[in-house]
Structure formats: C-alpha cells, structure tokens
Write a protein that holds these residues in place. Sequence first.
Motif, PDB file in Angstrom:
ATOM      1  N   GLY A  97      -7.211  -3.909  -4.258  1.00 39.70           N
ATOM      2  CA  GLY A  97      -7.315  -4.870  -5.331  1.00 39.70           C
ATOM      3  C   GLY A  97      -7.590  -4.209  -6.669  1.00 39.70           C
ATOM      4  O   GLY A  97      -7.076  -4.638  -7.711  1.00 39.70           O
ATOM      5  N   ASP A  98      -8.401  -3.150  -6.666  1.00 36.06           N
ATOM      6  CA  ASP A  98      -8.700  -2.439  -7.905  1.00 36.06           C
ATOM      7  C   ASP A  98      -7.439  -1.801  -8.488  1.00 36.06           C
ATOM      8  O   ASP A  98      -7.216  -1.834  -9.708  1.00 36.06           O
ATOM      9  N   ALA A  99      -6.621  -1.199  -7.620  1.00 39.94           N
ATOM     10  CA  ALA A  99      -5.375  -0.589  -8.092  1.00 39.94           C
ATOM     11  C   ALA A  99      -4.437  -1.649  -8.658  1.00 39.94           C
ATOM     12  O   ALA A  99      -3.803  -1.444  -9.699  1.00 39.94           O
ATOM     13  N   ALA A 100      -4.349  -2.796  -7.990  1.00 43.71           N
ATOM     14  CA  ALA A 100      -3.498  -3.875  -8.467  1.00 43.71           C
ATOM     15  C   ALA A 100      -3.986  -4.391  -9.816  1.00 43.71           C
ATOM     16  O   ALA A 100      -3.187  -4.659 -10.725  1.00 43.71           O
ATOM     17  N   SER A 101      -5.291  -4.526  -9.986  1.00 46.67           N
ATOM     18  CA  SER A 101      -5.856  -5.008 -11.238  1.00 46.67           C
ATOM     19  C   SER A 101      -5.577  -4.047 -12.381  1.00 46.67           C
ATOM     20  O   SER A 101      -5.194  -4.461 -13.486  1.00 46.67           O
ATOM     21  N   PHE A 125       0.175 -12.400 -12.457  1.00 45.28           N
ATOM     22  CA  PHE A 125      -1.163 -12.641 -11.937  1.00 45.28           C
ATOM     23  C   PHE A 125      -1.409 -11.769 -10.716  1.00 45.28           C
ATOM     24  O   PHE A 125      -0.483 -11.162 -10.164  1.00 45.28           O
ATOM     25  N   ARG A 126      -2.668 -11.719 -10.299  1.00 44.13           N
ATOM     26  CA  ARG A 126      -3.045 -10.900  -9.138  1.00 44.13           C
ATOM     27  C   ARG A 126      -3.701 -11.767  -8.083  1.00 44.13           C
ATOM     28  O   ARG A 126      -4.515 -12.643  -8.394  1.00 44.13           O
ATOM     29  N   ARG A 127      -3.318 -11.517  -6.829  1.00 46.38           N
ATOM     30  CA  ARG A 127      -3.986 -12.112  -5.678  1.00 46.38           C
ATOM     31  C   ARG A 127      -4.324 -10.989  -4.708  1.00 46.38           C
ATOM     32  O   ARG A 127      -3.448 -10.515  -3.971  1.00 46.38           O
ATOM     33  N   GLY A 128      -5.562 -10.517  -4.757  1.00 44.32           N
ATOM     34  CA  GLY A 128      -5.948  -9.408  -3.893  1.00 44.32           C
ATOM     35  C   GLY A 128      -5.163  -8.167  -4.237  1.00 44.32           C
ATOM     36  O   GLY A 128      -5.199  -7.687  -5.370  1.00 44.32           O
ATOM     37  N   ARG A 129      -4.432  -7.644  -3.271  1.00 47.93           N
ATOM     38  CA  ARG A 129      -3.650  -6.421  -3.467  1.00 47.93           C
ATOM     39  C   ARG A 129      -2.252  -6.691  -4.001  1.00 47.93           C
ATOM     40  O   ARG A 129      -1.450  -5.754  -4.122  1.00 47.93           O
ATOM     41  N   PHE A 170      -0.080  -3.383  -3.516  1.00 51.61           N
ATOM     42  CA  PHE A 170      -0.846  -2.188  -3.857  1.00 51.61           C
ATOM     43  C   PHE A 170      -1.803  -1.831  -2.736  1.00 51.61           C
ATOM     44  O   PHE A 170      -2.071  -2.633  -1.842  1.00 51.61           O
ATOM     45  N   THR A 171      -2.335  -0.629  -2.822  1.00 51.28           N
ATOM     46  CA  THR A 171      -3.235  -0.147  -1.776  1.00 51.28           C
ATOM     47  C   THR A 171      -4.599  -0.813  -1.824  1.00 51.28           C
ATOM     48  O   THR A 171      -5.318  -0.833  -0.825  1.00 51.28           O
ATOM     49  N   GLY A 219      -4.502  -0.594   6.121  1.00 51.12           N
ATOM     50  CA  GLY A 219      -4.810  -1.281   7.359  1.00 51.12           C
ATOM     51  C   GLY A 219      -3.862  -2.413   7.693  1.00 51.12           C
ATOM     52  O   GLY A 219      -2.816  -2.611   7.078  1.00 51.12           O
ATOM     53  N   GLU A 220      -4.264  -3.177   8.710  1.00 49.82           N
ATOM     54  CA  GLU A 220      -3.404  -4.227   9.248  1.00 49.82           C
ATOM     55  C   GLU A 220      -3.106  -5.305   8.215  1.00 49.82           C
ATOM     56  O   GLU A 220      -1.976  -5.801   8.130  1.00 49.82           O
ATOM     57  N   GLU A 221      -4.089  -5.676   7.394  1.00 50.05           N
ATOM     58  CA  GLU A 221      -3.877  -6.724   6.401  1.00 50.05           C
ATOM     59  C   GLU A 221      -2.745  -6.357   5.452  1.00 50.05           C
ATOM     60  O   GLU A 221      -1.870  -7.167   5.145  1.00 50.05           O
ATOM     61  N   GLN A 222      -2.729  -5.124   4.989  1.00 53.99           N
ATOM     62  CA  GLN A 222      -1.683  -4.679   4.073  1.00 53.99           C
ATOM     63  C   GLN A 222      -0.326  -4.651   4.760  1.00 53.99           C
ATOM     64  O   GLN A 222       0.680  -5.040   4.166  1.00 53.99           O
ATOM     65  N   GLU A 223      -0.279  -4.190   6.004  1.00 59.97           N
ATOM     66  CA  GLU A 223       0.992  -4.137   6.714  1.00 59.97           C
ATOM     67  C   GLU A 223       1.559  -5.535   6.920  1.00 59.97           C
ATOM     68  O   GLU A 223       2.767  -5.755   6.803  1.00 59.97           O
TER      69      GLU A 223
END
Length: 292
Positions: free
Chosen positions: A127-131, A190-194, A124-125, A32-36
Amino acid sequence: MRIRVAALVAVLLLPACGTRAADPPAEAAGGGEEQEVAQRLLETMVVPQEDIGGLPRGLRVSPESGWKDNQAEAKSSLDPDDSAASLRTAGRVTGYELAYYDPTQAAIRSGSGVTNVMTWVDLFTSGDAASAYLRAHVDYALGRADSSPREGVSFGEVEAFEPGVPGEAYGLRESVDFAGDRVFRTIIVFRRGRIVAGSMVVRADRGDEAADAVRIAGILDQRIQIGLHGGSNGEPVLVPEDGVPLDGQQPTAEQPPGVPDLGAIALGPDDVPGEFACDDGRYTRTQPPRIT
C-alpha cells in the motif's frame, strides 16, 4: 510517471503507437496470496461499457487494452526516466486497462462529444508503494501544463479538482493537442490498498465530464472491492487484435445463418454518386449478437 496517453492516441486510430503485454505475468514478486489473487482478477476489475451506461453508442474496445507489464508500461510512458527496472523499484507489479474509442471519429470531426473512455488498475507490492506512486503520478501530471512531452503531443492547461471519492483520490482536467486535434480529458485516480486505479473520459469539447468520470470510478471501485473480497465480476472483456473483433464473427461476405439478406437492401455502387468509391460488401458483428 505515466500520463495515460493510450486513449488519446486511439482518438486518431493509431493503435500501433501503444504497447501492451499479451498475457499476465506468471507470478508476482512478493506480496503473498492476497496479491496473487488480486493479480489474477485485475482483468475483470476494469469496467465494461455495458456496466457504465450513458455513453455514445458505437464505442469499441481499443486494441490498446490489455495487460501492461512494466516493460509495456515504460514504453507507453511520456517520462523518459521510466523503465521496467524503475517501475519494479517503485513497487509496480503489473496492470490492466480497458479502453473504448469511437472508430468513426464523429466527435473529433464535429468538435463535440465523447471520443474515449478508459479504466485501469495497477497492482503494487504494498500500500505504501501504491500511495507513493499515486502522489508522484499526480505531481507529474500537474507539471505537464503548457508543455510538449513528445513530438506531436502538447498539453495546455492541467488542473486538479476534488473528486469526492473516498480515501486517497485525485481529479485532473487536461487540455491536450494531439497532431492538431484538441481534446479534453477528465481523469479520476485513486488507491485501494495495493491497487492504484483510474477512470478517464475524453471529449472533443470542453463539456464537463467530472460527474461521468466520478461515476465510472465508483463502478470501478465496486468491482475492485468485489475482486478483493473473493466475488466475481464475470468474464473479462475480449480485446481485439489490430481492430478485428474477437467475438467469433469476423468480417465475411457469407450471409450468417438465421440473418435476413441484408445485402439486398444495402446501398450499392449504382446508388451513390460516381465520385464515391465503394468497397465490397461484408457482414460484420458490431455488438453481439446484432449483425450489420
């Protein structure tokens, strides 16, 4: 999973050993827009040297820096199981990194001091995938202790430490031998969201760089948050091609306008011992707008 080897390779000024994507991907797959929005801003999230402070003078942007699509990321990986397809399956969309290195190799020659600094961001697509990717990255790194994942690269001790960074974060210290030169890397991931992000400081000695690596990670985190919330981190840092600066001032024998005649005071062939070979003099811009 990839161990960040680009800064290690740059220690010996071998940028051709790395790979990068010339441009960002045209669009993200899902999210979606947030990722773009996040994808468009990755190149401004990484930390410019002038925002860090406390680093040796003379560090330059490595040609290793730039966009890392999944194909480039797989080619740079120490894991033979990594491929563009496997990274896509893991949810990685694209990434960007900014690395600085010492072209004089002063720290390597003296055996003391900082040789490289790097920050990077991977999108990443979800947050779970990034984690999941982050956890696998750290597990893979810890498993590289006392191993040689590729010819000429040998890991010694690899240990984890608590970085004190909020949220899902890990600290790593690594001893690495590259082509006979031993370096010591301190890494914060570290991870921040995606987004999975990291900072790395490489030294030629065992000096503790945890404080600097954590400080740089904090600056990186701030820049990520600014980008994700619609703020501006300014223009991206220019990345050189084959070590040539992209600041509008290529090496030249011509005296730049407004600059004193530096050639008249530079050492010439008659000023140095005869066994030293001398190149033709030229003007180069180091850190704009200073001319040397």
